[in-house]
Write an enzyme that holds these catalytic residues in place. Sequence first.
Site, short mmCIF file in Angstrom:
data_model
loop_
_atom_site.label_atom_id
_atom_site.label_comp_id
_atom_site.label_asym_id
_atom_site.label_seq_id
_atom_site.Cartn_x
_atom_site.Cartn_y
_atom_site.Cartn_z
N ARG B 67 0.87 -1.18 0.00
CA ARG B 67 0.00 0.00 0.00
C ARG B 67 0.90 1.22 0.00
O ARG B 67 2.10 1.12 0.14
CB ARG B 67 -0.99 0.00 1.16
CG ARG B 67 -0.66 -0.76 2.37
CD ARG B 67 0.54 -0.23 3.10
NE ARG B 67 0.39 1.16 3.43
CZ ARG B 67 1.38 1.99 3.71
NH1 ARG B 67 2.63 1.57 3.70
NH2 ARG B 67 1.17 3.25 4.02
N ALA B 69 0.73 5.32 -1.88
CA ALA B 69 0.49 5.78 -3.25
C ALA B 69 1.65 5.48 -4.20
O ALA B 69 1.44 4.86 -5.26
CB ALA B 69 0.15 7.27 -3.22
N ARG B 108 -7.71 0.11 -6.70
CA ARG B 108 -7.99 1.08 -5.64
C ARG B 108 -8.15 2.44 -6.30
O ARG B 108 -7.31 2.85 -7.10
CB ARG B 108 -6.86 1.09 -4.59
CG ARG B 108 -6.75 -0.26 -3.84
CD ARG B 108 -5.85 -0.15 -2.63
NE ARG B 108 -6.43 0.72 -1.62
CZ ARG B 108 -5.71 1.30 -0.66
NH1 ARG B 108 -4.40 1.12 -0.60
NH2 ARG B 108 -6.31 2.08 0.23
N GLN B 221 -1.81 1.42 10.08
CA GLN B 221 -0.53 1.56 9.38
C GLN B 221 0.48 2.35 10.21
O GLN B 221 1.68 2.16 10.08
CB GLN B 221 -0.72 2.24 8.02
CG GLN B 221 -1.48 1.42 6.99
CD GLN B 221 -2.97 1.71 7.02
OE1 GLN B 221 -3.52 2.17 8.02
NE2 GLN B 221 -3.64 1.43 5.91
N ASP B 262 -2.46 10.85 -1.24
CA ASP B 262 -2.84 9.87 -2.26
C ASP B 262 -3.25 10.54 -3.56
O ASP B 262 -3.15 9.94 -4.64
CB ASP B 262 -3.94 8.95 -1.75
CG ASP B 262 -3.40 8.02 -0.68
OD1 ASP B 262 -3.27 8.46 0.47
OD2 ASP B 262 -3.04 6.88 -1.01
N ASN B 272 -5.79 12.13 1.68
CA ASN B 272 -4.83 11.26 2.36
C ASN B 272 -5.64 10.37 3.31
O ASN B 272 -6.85 10.52 3.44
CB ASN B 272 -3.79 12.11 3.12
CG ASN B 272 -2.61 11.28 3.61
OD1 ASN B 272 -2.06 10.48 2.86
ND2 ASN B 272 -2.22 11.47 4.86
N LYS B 273 -4.97 9.42 3.93
CA LYS B 273 -5.63 8.46 4.83
C LYS B 273 -6.64 9.17 5.73
O LYS B 273 -6.37 10.25 6.26
CB LYS B 273 -4.57 7.77 5.67
CG LYS B 273 -5.07 6.71 6.62
CD LYS B 273 -5.86 5.61 5.95
CE LYS B 273 -5.05 4.93 4.87
NZ LYS B 273 -5.91 4.14 3.94
#
Lengths: 382, 382
Positions: B67, B69, B108, B221, B262, B272-273
């Site tokens: 995972r 980007a 994704r 993460q 991302d 982003n996350k």
Amino acid sequence: MRLKSFRPERIITMLVDGKNYQSIWLDKIDRGKVMVIDQKRLPFFFEIKELCSVEDIYSAIKDMTLRGAPLIGAAGAYGIYLATLEMNSLTNIPDHLANASRYITSCRPTAVNLSWAVKYVMDKLKGNFASPSLSEIALDAANEVCETEKENCRRIGNYGINLIEDISKDKKGEPVNILTHCNAGWLACIDYGTALSPVYFAHDKGIPVHVWIDETRPLNQGARLTTWELGNHGVPYTLITDNTGGFLMQKGKVDIVLVGSDRTTRKGDSANKIGTYLKALAALDNKIPFYVALPSTSIDFSLSDGIREIPVEERAPDEVTSVNGLVNGEIGAVRICPEGADAANWGFDITPARLITGLITEKGICRAEEKDIRNMFSNKFK
Amino acid sequence: MRLKSFRPERIITMLVDGKNYQSIWLDKIDRGKVMVIDQKRLPFFFEIKELCSVEDIYSAIKDMTLRGAPLIGAAGAYGIYLATLEMNSLTNIPDHLANASRYITSCRPTAVNLSWAVKYVMDKLKGNFASPSLSEIALDAANEVCETEKENCRRIGNYGINLIEDISKDKKGEPVNILTHCNAGWLACIDYGTALSPVYFAHDKGIPVHVWIDETRPLNQGARLTTWELGNHGVPYTLITDNTGGFLMQKGKVDIVLVGSDRTTRKGDSANKIGTYLKALAALDNKIPFYVALPSTSIDFSLSDGIREIPVEERAPDEVTSVNGLVNGEIGAVRICPEGADAANWGFDITPARLITGLITEKGICRAEEKDIRNMFSNKFK
């Protein structure tokens, strides 16, 4: 020793498998047993725990068997009552009770209800140390604490439902989407809840509601307790991670944020479970109303600046490095990081008054401003 | 089929037990094997996984074996290379590769690097479908993607270190406190990282740094990968829950926030996350610089309004209802909520450009504004 009977008022809302419960009560037969729902075991196991001593009360608050600002206040009050049962003819009563009072109050520093409730009972005992009815007086006082908090929470629901009802008028039958953090439901209180009380009232009145529940790491009170409460009551909900609320607000999926408080200053700054502040920021950024629901027993009228003055509890790092849950039919823990990882674990953050749309109290809804709080609780300002 | 040798450049920073690694590489002997570190098993087990087909690549990206980007971009590029090895004399080459390309890209939706990298390789193949060197061309292109991203990340570190160094000057030898969300380190990239690249460069230069790591639910993460990366490299860190960053900022314990991206629009809005947006709000509220570190391959120059236009992945709810970790020496899951609880799981949120102090790119640091981004990447604007 004569004890007035403690008769739990019949409650219409708080259901576990269809049966009514409070989160704390005195055993009907053995008046030396304080009964609580063991919140560490929820939602996996529904178990009642007996607390029979000051030490039992202290441990249960400390290890989160029971938690929530109003509830730990009630438990602290019963703790003083139990202390009066732990005396014999040689006991120095004032010393014994002062020690018990200090000990229980020291257990968790942030929620002001604990020290308020202990002081409430102690004040009733002063001047009565030689009375043969000392325990009865203590029990009456502890019961009063419970009844006061129950009534406070009921009134919070009665006032708060109006906010939900107003939003509902524009929703054309779609549910009002409420976001909440941690658990400020009946488990956290004695009954009804603070933030969740208006939700129960709305649901029971037939107003369509849906609750986004933050899981609330590290102890997952949202994932474990709020889901369980709402699920038992039939209120639709969706569990989300603590990271998700901002996204939902960006996407127009939240109509109102309702949270509780562990301590609110006279200017409206509010300490609540860590992460609350982040949701308040997101609510303001997306023009979503953000309300703090609390009884006045959670207001510390002696404090002004929440960030500087409210003590924030730091807890053990292993609550961060591991997560509890159900595994193979038992409650167990998984470690989520490398062995020996450094971690830190503060329990609360402070939502500044400027981010709060309003406070929902037992006296009504007011702005989170000193002037309004003073108007509403003029008797509590010195 | 002649294949140029793929020689991983010696890297000075990315250590696992003292040995240098990248997060993806081609096996030196069997050129049909793409090797990756299995990030689902970290930090508990360090295992290398072989990906030998388009399907392997797709699954590994989908299930988060890999995972980040830039890394999923690189994997996608190698996926097209592997597709060229999955042909025989009957294959309709353009159809086969177009299908593989669509399939991998669909895996994704949020990170734009994936579609960028796949397109990069496909563009190199166009006009060469009949060439006996088709696979070699694809491999060269995939290697170029990797080398480009590595160099981008190295440059991001070179530029970003200046921000840390500047803060350090006022810290009188105390560490610069950096807060990061998720994992934007070398595991997420091919090497160095985006947000963590400046941290590694600063640490290696002897600038005292300390990193607050958000655990980053639901997949942790931060707790699993960023702790592991920084720990292996000897960078001091403290793991915190996702709820904690706002409190730390209120208390003056964060000097700078560094996160990855991302997908960033040409106006600077950054996906982003999920949870990143909440930290950006808190940073602004506490006047703490908030930087997004990203290679230009993460910029989607075709998009303007991030909240409206960037697609946000929704993943399986069981990532929310349970937590993975180490239990009894094995990776296992605990359920953290009632059985059958409703849950929702979006992967990203959008940090609006107005909350971002600056972008750290391979071309330097610029404001998150269209004019500045246009000046820095004038060749990419159409």
